[in-house]
Design a protein around this motif. Structure first.
Motif, PDB file in Angstrom:
ATOM      1  N   LEU A  66      16.503 -27.572 -23.375  1.00 19.57           N
ATOM      2  CA  LEU A  66      16.860 -26.421 -22.559  1.00 19.57           C
ATOM      3  C   LEU A  66      16.299 -25.122 -23.119  1.00 19.57           C
ATOM      4  CD1 LEU A  66      20.636 -27.349 -22.165  1.00 19.57           C
ATOM      5  CD2 LEU A  66      18.775 -27.873 -20.565  1.00 19.57           C
ATOM      6  N   ALA A  67      15.922 -24.233 -22.227  1.00 17.86           N
ATOM      7  CA  ALA A  67      15.562 -22.870 -22.607  1.00 17.86           C
ATOM      8  C   ALA A  67      16.848 -22.094 -22.831  1.00 17.86           C
ATOM      9  CB  ALA A  67      14.730 -22.219 -21.508  1.00 17.86           C
ATOM     10  N   VAL A  68      16.841 -21.242 -23.831  1.00 20.30           N
ATOM     11  CA  VAL A  68      17.966 -20.351 -24.111  1.00 20.30           C
ATOM     12  C   VAL A  68      17.496 -18.942 -23.765  1.00 20.30           C
ATOM     13  CG1 VAL A  68      19.540 -19.475 -25.874  1.00 20.30           C
ATOM     14  CG2 VAL A  68      18.719 -21.847 -26.008  1.00 20.30           C
ATOM     15  N   GLN A  69      18.254 -18.278 -22.904  1.00 24.11           N
ATOM     16  CA  GLN A  69      17.895 -16.903 -22.565  1.00 24.11           C
ATOM     17  C   GLN A  69      19.138 -16.030 -22.544  1.00 24.11           C
ATOM     18  OE1 GLN A  69      15.987 -17.708 -18.715  1.00 24.11           O
ATOM     19  NE2 GLN A  69      17.548 -16.434 -17.738  1.00 24.11           N
ATOM     20  N   ARG A  70      18.926 -14.754 -22.805  1.00 28.55           N
ATOM     21  CA  ARG A  70      20.048 -13.805 -22.762  1.00 28.55           C
ATOM     22  C   ARG A  70      20.412 -13.547 -21.315  1.00 28.55           C
ATOM     23  NH1 ARG A  70      18.676  -8.892 -26.754  1.00 28.55           N
ATOM     24  NH2 ARG A  70      17.225  -8.513 -25.065  1.00 28.55           N
ATOM     25  N   THR A  71      21.700 -13.447 -21.042  1.00 29.93           N
ATOM     26  CA  THR A  71      22.127 -13.194 -19.668  1.00 29.93           C
ATOM     27  C   THR A  71      21.877 -11.751 -19.252  1.00 29.93           C
ATOM     28  OG1 THR A  71      24.385 -12.866 -20.469  1.00 29.93           O
ATOM     29  CG2 THR A  71      23.857 -15.023 -19.568  1.00 29.93           C
ATOM     30  N   LYS A  72      21.951 -10.806 -20.180  1.00 30.06           N
ATOM     31  CA  LYS A  72      21.857  -9.394 -19.788  1.00 30.06           C
ATOM     32  C   LYS A  72      20.468  -8.993 -19.329  1.00 30.06           C
ATOM     33  CE  LYS A  72      21.186  -7.297 -24.345  1.00 30.06           C
ATOM     34  NZ  LYS A  72      21.729  -6.346 -25.292  1.00 30.06           N
ATOM     35  N   ASP A  73      19.416  -9.616 -19.863  1.00 33.41           N
ATOM     36  CA  ASP A  73      18.061  -9.216 -19.475  1.00 33.41           C
ATOM     37  C   ASP A  73      17.127 -10.403 -19.210  1.00 33.41           C
ATOM     38  OD1 ASP A  73      17.646 -10.146 -22.036  1.00 33.41           O
ATOM     39  OD2 ASP A  73      17.140  -8.200 -22.881  1.00 33.41           O
ATOM     40  N   HIS A  74      17.674 -11.617 -19.260  1.00 32.66           N
ATOM     41  CA  HIS A  74      16.921 -12.847 -18.993  1.00 32.66           C
ATOM     42  C   HIS A  74      15.794 -13.092 -20.001  1.00 32.66           C
ATOM     43  CE1 HIS A  74      19.208 -13.107 -15.335  1.00 32.66           C
ATOM     44  NE2 HIS A  74      18.796 -11.889 -14.997  1.00 32.66           N
ATOM     45  N   GLU A  75      15.865 -12.465 -21.168  1.00 36.58           N
ATOM     46  CA  GLU A  75      14.859 -12.654 -22.217  1.00 36.58           C
ATOM     47  C   GLU A  75      14.946 -14.069 -22.776  1.00 36.58           C
ATOM     48  OE1 GLU A  75      12.332 -10.833 -23.939  1.00 36.58           O
ATOM     49  OE2 GLU A  75      12.486  -9.652 -22.113  1.00 36.58           O
ATOM     50  N   PHE A  76      13.790 -14.698 -22.966  1.00 34.23           N
ATOM     51  CA  PHE A  76      13.705 -16.011 -23.613  1.00 34.23           C
ATOM     52  C   PHE A  76      14.058 -15.833 -25.083  1.00 34.23           C
ATOM     53  CE2 PHE A  76      11.393 -19.211 -26.034  1.00 34.23           C
ATOM     54  CZ  PHE A  76      11.658 -20.378 -25.338  1.00 34.23           C
ATOM     55  N   VAL A  77      15.027 -16.613 -25.541  1.00 29.74           N
ATOM     56  CA  VAL A  77      15.518 -16.532 -26.913  1.00 29.74           C
ATOM     57  C   VAL A  77      15.010 -17.718 -27.726  1.00 29.74           C
ATOM     58  CG1 VAL A  77      17.632 -16.600 -28.307  1.00 29.74           C
ATOM     59  CG2 VAL A  77      17.562 -15.223 -26.231  1.00 29.74           C
ATOM     60  N   GLY A  78      14.912 -18.899 -27.099  1.00 26.92           N
ATOM     61  CA  GLY A  78      14.480 -20.078 -27.824  1.00 26.92           C
ATOM     62  C   GLY A  78      14.756 -21.355 -27.060  1.00 26.92           C
ATOM     63  N   LEU A  79      14.868 -22.432 -27.819  1.00 28.03           N
ATOM     64  CA  LEU A  79      15.093 -23.768 -27.267  1.00 28.03           C
ATOM     65  C   LEU A  79      16.277 -24.420 -27.964  1.00 28.03           C
ATOM     66  CD1 LEU A  79      11.415 -25.099 -27.395  1.00 28.03           C
ATOM     67  CD2 LEU A  79      12.649 -24.361 -25.344  1.00 28.03           C
ATOM     68  N   LEU A  98      15.137 -20.737 -32.418  1.00 29.05           N
ATOM     69  CA  LEU A  98      15.229 -19.429 -31.774  1.00 29.05           C
ATOM     70  C   LEU A  98      14.181 -18.489 -32.350  1.00 29.05           C
ATOM     71  CD1 LEU A  98      17.962 -20.589 -30.779  1.00 29.05           C
ATOM     72  CD2 LEU A  98      18.844 -18.275 -30.973  1.00 29.05           C
ATOM     73  N   LEU A  99      13.773 -17.530 -31.549  1.00 26.11           N
ATOM     74  CA  LEU A  99      12.847 -16.508 -32.013  1.00 26.11           C
ATOM     75  C   LEU A  99      13.510 -15.687 -33.122  1.00 26.11           C
ATOM     76  CD1 LEU A  99      11.539 -15.341 -28.540  1.00 26.11           C
ATOM     77  CD2 LEU A  99      10.150 -16.401 -30.340  1.00 26.11           C
ATOM     78  N   PRO A 100      12.771 -15.332 -34.166  1.00 19.95           N
ATOM     79  CA  PRO A 100      13.356 -14.576 -35.283  1.00 19.95           C
ATOM     80  C   PRO A 100      14.042 -13.283 -34.880  1.00 19.95           C
ATOM     81  CG  PRO A 100      11.173 -15.378 -35.867  1.00 19.95           C
ATOM     82  CD  PRO A 100      11.375 -15.694 -34.402  1.00 19.95           C
ATOM     83  N   THR A 101      13.596 -12.653 -33.799  1.00 29.33           N
ATOM     84  CA  THR A 101      14.227 -11.431 -33.296  1.00 29.33           C
ATOM     85  C   THR A 101      15.721 -11.634 -33.064  1.00 29.33           C
ATOM     86  OG1 THR A 101      12.175 -10.927 -32.155  1.00 29.33           O
ATOM     87  CG2 THR A 101      14.117  -9.725 -31.426  1.00 29.33           C
ATOM     88  N   TYR A 102      16.114 -12.860 -32.761  1.00 33.39           N
ATOM     89  CA  TYR A 102      17.504 -13.146 -32.394  1.00 33.39           C
ATOM     90  C   TYR A 102      18.291 -13.838 -33.506  1.00 33.39           C
ATOM     91  CZ  TYR A 102      15.479 -11.922 -27.972  1.00 33.39           C
ATOM     92  OH  TYR A 102      14.816 -11.240 -26.982  1.00 33.39           O
ATOM     93  N   TRP A 103      17.693 -14.007 -34.675  1.00 39.54           N
ATOM     94  CA  TRP A 103      18.401 -14.613 -35.795  1.00 39.54           C
ATOM     95  C   TRP A 103      19.501 -13.674 -36.284  1.00 39.54           C
ATOM     96  CZ3 TRP A 103      13.802 -16.574 -39.320  1.00 39.54           C
ATOM     97  CH2 TRP A 103      13.134 -17.601 -38.666  1.00 39.54           C
ATOM     98  N   GLY A 104      20.566 -14.261 -36.811  1.00 43.26           N
ATOM     99  CA  GLY A 104      21.627 -13.474 -37.430  1.00 43.26           C
ATOM    100  C   GLY A 104      22.544 -12.761 -36.468  1.00 43.26           C
TER     101      GLY A 104
END
Length: 180
Positions: A66-79, A98-104
């Motif tokens: 599955l693709a993981v995306q943020r609900t607020k802006d539909h940005e792709f976060v990872g798998l 997940l993309l490093p931008t979204y780590w932590g």
């Protein structure tokens, strides 16, 4: 199939996700504990994505990537994925990137918790497992926060960048309950 959490949407992959998946797999920091390695071309990533899309059509279905995306802006976060084992054993294995931008930010734990609940509640699984390189401390924390128990260590089982590294294996049972 879609799973919704407070901050995320976990949804089926589509061919339109190719660029985002390739970007994710091409980052050296994401590849640090990955056995796949960095893809040499977009075509290599496309081959991987095509395989995941084909698994969606299998009967019975054996995997949910599955693709993981943020609900607020539909940005792709990872798998995130759930690979089913033999039906008799009612088990599966999870993995995520997940993309490093979204780590932590707690997003990996949030996505994993949703997928674990899906596995237990909708697929009626008994046991869900995961593994991670022993040096991958962030992933160890995610697995523990999602309620998974470290059950052991496999020696030199993961081929990562030309070396064999140890792997922790984790599991959670339906009766353990997934933390809220």
């Amino acid at each position: 199939m879609e799973l919704h959490t407070t901050h995320l949407l976990l949804r089926e992959l589509s061919p339109a996700d190719l660029a985002a998946v390739h970007r994710l797999h091409s980052l050296p920091e994401v590849d640090e504990f990955n056995t796949l390695g960095i893809p040499e071309t977009v075509a290599a990533t496309e081959h991987l994505l095509t395989g995941w899309l084909a698994q969606r059509e299998a009967t019975p279905r054996i995997a949910y990537v599955l693709a993981v995306q943020r609900t607020k802006d539909h940005e792709f976060v990872g798998l995130i994925a759930l690979n089913l084992g033999k039906a008799t054993f009612k088990n599966a294995e999870v993995w995520y990137k997940l993309l490093p931008t979204y780590w932590g930010q707690g997003l990996t734990t949030e996505a994993l918790t949703a997928l674990l609940n899906f596995g237990f509640d909708r697929l009626q699984l008994h046991r869900i497992e995961a593994g991670c390189a022993v040096e991958n401390l962030a992933s160890v924390r995610v697995l523990e926060k999602a309620g998974m128990t470290r059950e052991g260590r496999k020696r030199q089982v993961l081929p990562i960048r030309g070396a064999w590294v140890d792997n922790y294996f984790f599991a959670i049972l339906k009766t353990d309950g997934v933390p809220v």
